[in-house]
Design an enzyme around this catalytic site. Structure first.
Site, short mmCIF file in Angstrom:
data_model
loop_
_atom_site.label_atom_id
_atom_site.label_comp_id
_atom_site.label_asym_id
_atom_site.label_seq_id
_atom_site.Cartn_x
_atom_site.Cartn_y
_atom_site.Cartn_z
N GLU A 1 0.87 -1.22 0.05
CA GLU A 1 0.05 0.09 0.08
C GLU A 1 0.71 1.25 -0.14
O GLU A 1 0.29 2.33 -0.37
CB GLU A 1 -0.94 0.01 1.21
CG GLU A 1 -2.00 -1.11 1.17
CD GLU A 1 -1.60 -2.51 1.76
OE1 GLU A 1 -0.49 -2.65 1.99
OE2 GLU A 1 -2.59 -3.30 1.92
N PHE B 1 -11.26 -7.37 14.05
CA PHE B 1 -10.13 -7.90 13.04
C PHE B 1 -9.84 -6.61 12.17
O PHE B 1 -10.74 -6.14 11.74
CB PHE B 1 -10.45 -9.13 12.65
CG PHE B 1 -9.66 -9.54 11.45
CD1 PHE B 1 -8.32 -10.03 11.96
CD2 PHE B 1 -9.91 -9.59 10.29
CE1 PHE B 1 -7.35 -10.36 11.08
CE2 PHE B 1 -8.95 -10.10 9.30
CZ PHE B 1 -7.61 -10.57 9.73
N GLN B 2 -8.63 -6.43 12.02
CA GLN B 2 -8.01 -5.26 11.12
C GLN B 2 -8.71 -3.89 11.14
O GLN B 2 -8.92 -3.06 10.44
CB GLN B 2 -8.17 -5.93 9.63
CG GLN B 2 -7.31 -6.93 9.21
CD GLN B 2 -7.03 -7.34 7.84
OE1 GLN B 2 -8.11 -6.97 7.14
NE2 GLN B 2 -6.06 -7.96 7.34
N LYS C 1 -17.30 -0.81 6.44
CA LYS C 1 -18.02 -1.70 5.80
C LYS C 1 -19.62 -1.76 5.44
O LYS C 1 -20.08 -1.90 4.39
CB LYS C 1 -17.46 -3.10 5.89
CG LYS C 1 -17.69 -3.97 4.77
CD LYS C 1 -16.98 -5.48 5.07
CE LYS C 1 -17.51 -6.73 4.14
NZ LYS C 1 -17.21 -8.06 4.69
N MET D 1 24.10 9.01 1.92
CA MET D 1 24.20 10.27 2.59
C MET D 1 24.40 10.15 4.09
O MET D 1 25.15 10.93 4.77
CB MET D 1 22.74 10.96 2.34
CG MET D 1 22.88 12.50 2.74
SD MET D 1 23.83 13.27 1.91
CE MET D 1 22.99 14.04 0.72
#
Lengths: 169, 575
Positions: free
Chosen positions: B52, B114-115, B164, B472
């Site tokens: 993502e 969940f999630q 949802k 760097m």
């Protein structure tokens, strides 16, 4: 915008916001990120139910506070944000002070209350609750005088502010 | 068409179509299922990513290259939190972007379902605005508001968290509702004419002016106005890292990039000017060095659309709030033609005396590759970079001539940005040649998107500047920490050319000798069936100069590598 004043002063900000979820968290985050402590915070609905009014008292340097005002003003749900540190706004708060007093101390305690125009809103054999309203200095002074007795609990609403006359808060 | 009522997700996708969305970058999951289902019947093309974070940088790169908001769609929990880095990157650089996250059903919110991640709150400091959908009916209004907010005023990302049950539930209501944003009126802000006049007056008194041009100028499309202004008052132009492209770097008045690794002549011009006017930059700590020393004898002017930038880093004498193009155009009518001949000839001497150079002998050099690429591109194409030494050298050697052709994570300094941003840019501008200049460190953070580039046959050309170090950081350790290397050795990385070949039709090339640079770049340019990865085995321990140590004034710029064993003080600035 200039770094004219780096001494710490108390500022009372009035923030007029759209009554939307999350707006308090967003405003609080601006203060937290800049390391400012909020001394008091009052949120209440305004005359128009779509908007709320926040009154926030915070201590810090003027330069830093300028930034905070700008960043709060920029939030999508904030209508405007005003600092009332230097104008002649009406600033009031209310305190409830629970004092444990025996019967023979009560008269003296009530004299203190009378002086500050405070009310007793609860009275028992062993305690009383004093309600005092006014400017913060007055509330401080009344609380101070009552410390002579046994102050069990203290609750303050925090400052609310309103601009005088034709000015907008 | 079925007669089933529309779901919230279908309404959402319909609204995205109405906003003109071409692509959605994302990765699915449980809480986003209804929205992904609705996408099946949509004309919007879904670009399935492998992580993502990649989706968020692709949307960012798409936005920077096209000027249109990039759109990301991910699931709840880890899917959502993986976009936080991308949100922060976009927020720091004022990029329009919409991130839509699935969320657990509303009745489970706050129950550690969940999630479930409270991404609405988690993202708050790194978005311009965010929404948690509270009813199906609200969806069209929120989408409209989100697109309006993300792309107007000072742009910035907007997150929309969609439980949802609202995406799956039946939609009732208006697909074209009014917005309800009483506190957001960027279009109301008129330029204060008096501010503009005061600025014009200050400019007219100047003998050694400098125009400092930042990203705000590109967002506003101010490049023509700035060109006219610079030519009228004959002022040199320096740009920030993100301002590259707002003024053609081949123009005689261009001094290139200023700041920590800017050109010596840009920094000298800024240190010696009598007037500096920022058009759409925010006087970032990487360009001002030591704040109270920055242009302390010059008249300082700040033009910005966002007034919260005024006085934030340094106090200025004049401020003007407004769109960079509008303010510049207003100024054009009131400035006089200045006589800056002496000033320009001084700067011309600096240009000759302190050019950007690199040693011709020794091993393969990043500067050499970039120099040659710059010559071959001739001001065309789009260049995305990652973060580190290669980024600074690219900023120095790749001349940006046109707006929206230079994509780099400036404020956030997000490693892993370059490659996915190039992918997003290629989707947005399929006709352009898109190059990603990345390091071996940053590339490994998002190189899984090789799959995304391959499956879509994107001819993105990647140069991995492979010095086997986090270069760097190693440079700082060498200069300021007695060369005590700590956590910078990247031995053990794969052979990036071979790796690319695993993602057919990607092409992998290995570049070892300076003599092969031209040939290799040409091969990459001619390959259009899929991505090309050039594994460039550059020198291990080269350092980027000029350099202004963090927090030091511009006057203390190190133009060249200091002599061996020169003891440098540890920088006092942030990083």
């Amino acid at each position: 915008m200039n770094m004219k004043n780096n001494t710490e002063t108390i500022h009372t900000l009035s923030v007029y916001v759209a009554n939307k979820p999350g707006v308090l968290a967003r405003v609080a985050q601006v203060f937290a990120r800049r390391g400012y402590n909020i001394d008091s915070l009052v949120v209440s609905p305004s005359m128009d139910g779509r908007y709320s009014r926040m009154t926030i008292a915070a201590k810090g340097s003027l330069a830093g506070l300028d930034q905070i005002i700008q960043q709060v003003s920029k939030l999508v749900d904030v209508i405007h944000c005003t600092d009332h540190a230097f104008d002649s706004a009406v600033v009031k708060e209310l305190a409830l002070i629970k004092v444990a007093v025996s019967t023979n101390e009560r008269t003296e305690a009530l004299q203190v209350c009378e002086h500050f125009d405070a009310k007793t809103v609860d009275l028992t054999e062993t305690s009383m609750i004093v309600m005092v309203t006014g400017g913060s200095e007055k509330v401080d002074a009344c609380t101070g005088m009552l410390k002579k007795f046994n102050v069990v609990e203290l609750v303050r609403t925090g400052k609310v502010v309103m601009a005088r006359g034709g000015d907008t808060t | 068409m079925s007669s089933k009522p529309m779901t919230g997700a279908e309404a959402l996708i319909k609204c995205l179509e109405n906003e003109g969305v071409e692509y959605i970058f994302g990765l699915s999951g449980g809480a986003a299922l209804p929205i992904y289902d609705a996408l099946v019947d949509s004309r919007i093309k879904l670009i399935l990513v492998r992580h993502e974070q990649g989706a968020s940088h692709m949307a960012d790169g798409y936005a920077r290259a096209t000027g249109k908001p990039g759109v990301v769609l991910v699931t709840s929990g880890p899917g959502a939190t993986n976009t936080i880095t991308g949100l922060m990157t976009a927020h720091m650089d004022s990029i329009p972007m919409i991130v839509i996250t699935g969320q657990t059903i509303s009745s489970m919110l706050g129950k550690d379902a969940f999630q479930e991640a409270d991404v609405y709150d988690l993202s708050m400091p790194v978005v311009k605005h965010s929404y948690l959908v509270k009813s199906t009916t609200d969806i069209p209004r929120l989408i409209r508001e989100a697109f309006h907010i993300t792309s107007t005023g000072r742009p910035g990302p907007v997150l929309i968290d969609v439980p949802k049950d609202f995406s799956a539930g039946p939609f009732e209501g208006d697909l074209y509702p009014e917005m309800d944003l009483p506190g957001y009126k960027p279009e109301d802000r008129q330029i204060n004419k008096d501010d503009a006049l005061a600025i014009a007056e200050a400019i007219n008194k100047s003998r050694r002016p400098v125009l400092l041009v930042g990203h705000g100028a590109l967002i506003a499309g101010a490049q023509n106005a700035i060109m006219q202004l610079a030519e009228k008052i004959k002022a040199p132009v320096v740009t920030t890292l993100l301002g590259k492209g707002a003024f053609p770097e081949s123009h005689p008045l261009s001094l290139g990039m200023l700041g920590m690794h800017g050109t010596a002549y840009a920094n000298k011009a800024v240190a010696e000017c009598d007037l500096i006017m920022s058009i759409g930059s925010r006087f970032d700590d990487r360009i001002i060095g030591k704040p109270d020393m920055f242009c302390h004898n010059a008249t300082r002017i700040h033009i910005d659309i966002d007034p919260s930038e005024f006085g934030r880093m340094i106090p200025c004498h004049h401020y003007c709030q407004g769109d960079a193009r509008e303010v510049t155009e207003t100024l054009l009518d009131h400035v006089a033609q200045l006589n800056t001949t002496e000033w320009l000839s001084t700067l011309e001497k600096y240009k000759k005396r302190y050019p950007l150079t690199y040693k011709q002998r020794g091993g393969l050099k990043m500067q050499c590759i970039l120099d040659e690429l710059n010559n071959m591109l001739g001001g065309k194409g789009i260049v995305a970079t990652d973060v580190g030494q290669h980024q600074m050298w690219a900023a120095q050697f790749i001349r940006s001539e046109k707006p929206n052709t230079w994509l780099s994570s400036g404020g956030a300094g997000t490693m892993g940005y370059g490659f996915p941003a190039a992918i997003g840019a290629q989707f947005g501008r399929p006709q352009e040649q898109v190059w990603a200049i990345v390091g071996d460190g940053g590339f490994q953070m998002t190189m899984c998107e090789l799959a995304t580039a391959s499956i879509n046959h994107l001819p993105v050309k990647v140069i991995v500047m492979n010095n086997r170090y986090l270069g760097m950081v190693r440079q700082w350790q060498e200069l300021f920490f007695d060369d005590r290397k700590s956590g910078v050795d990247l031995e053990g990385s794969p052979d990036f050319a071979k790796l690319a070949e695993c993602y057919a039709p990607a092409l992998g090339l290995t570049l070892k000798r300076s003599a092969d640079i031209g040939k290799m770049l040409k091969r990459a340019m001619d390959y259009n069936d899929g991505p090309v990865v050039i594994n460039a085995m550059v020198e291990k321990t080269d350092n980027v100069f000029p350099m202004i140590p963090a927090g030091a004034p511009l006057e203390e710029m190190l133009i060249k590598e200091p002599r061996k064993n020169t003891k440098l003080e540890k920088p006092t600035g942030s990083t």
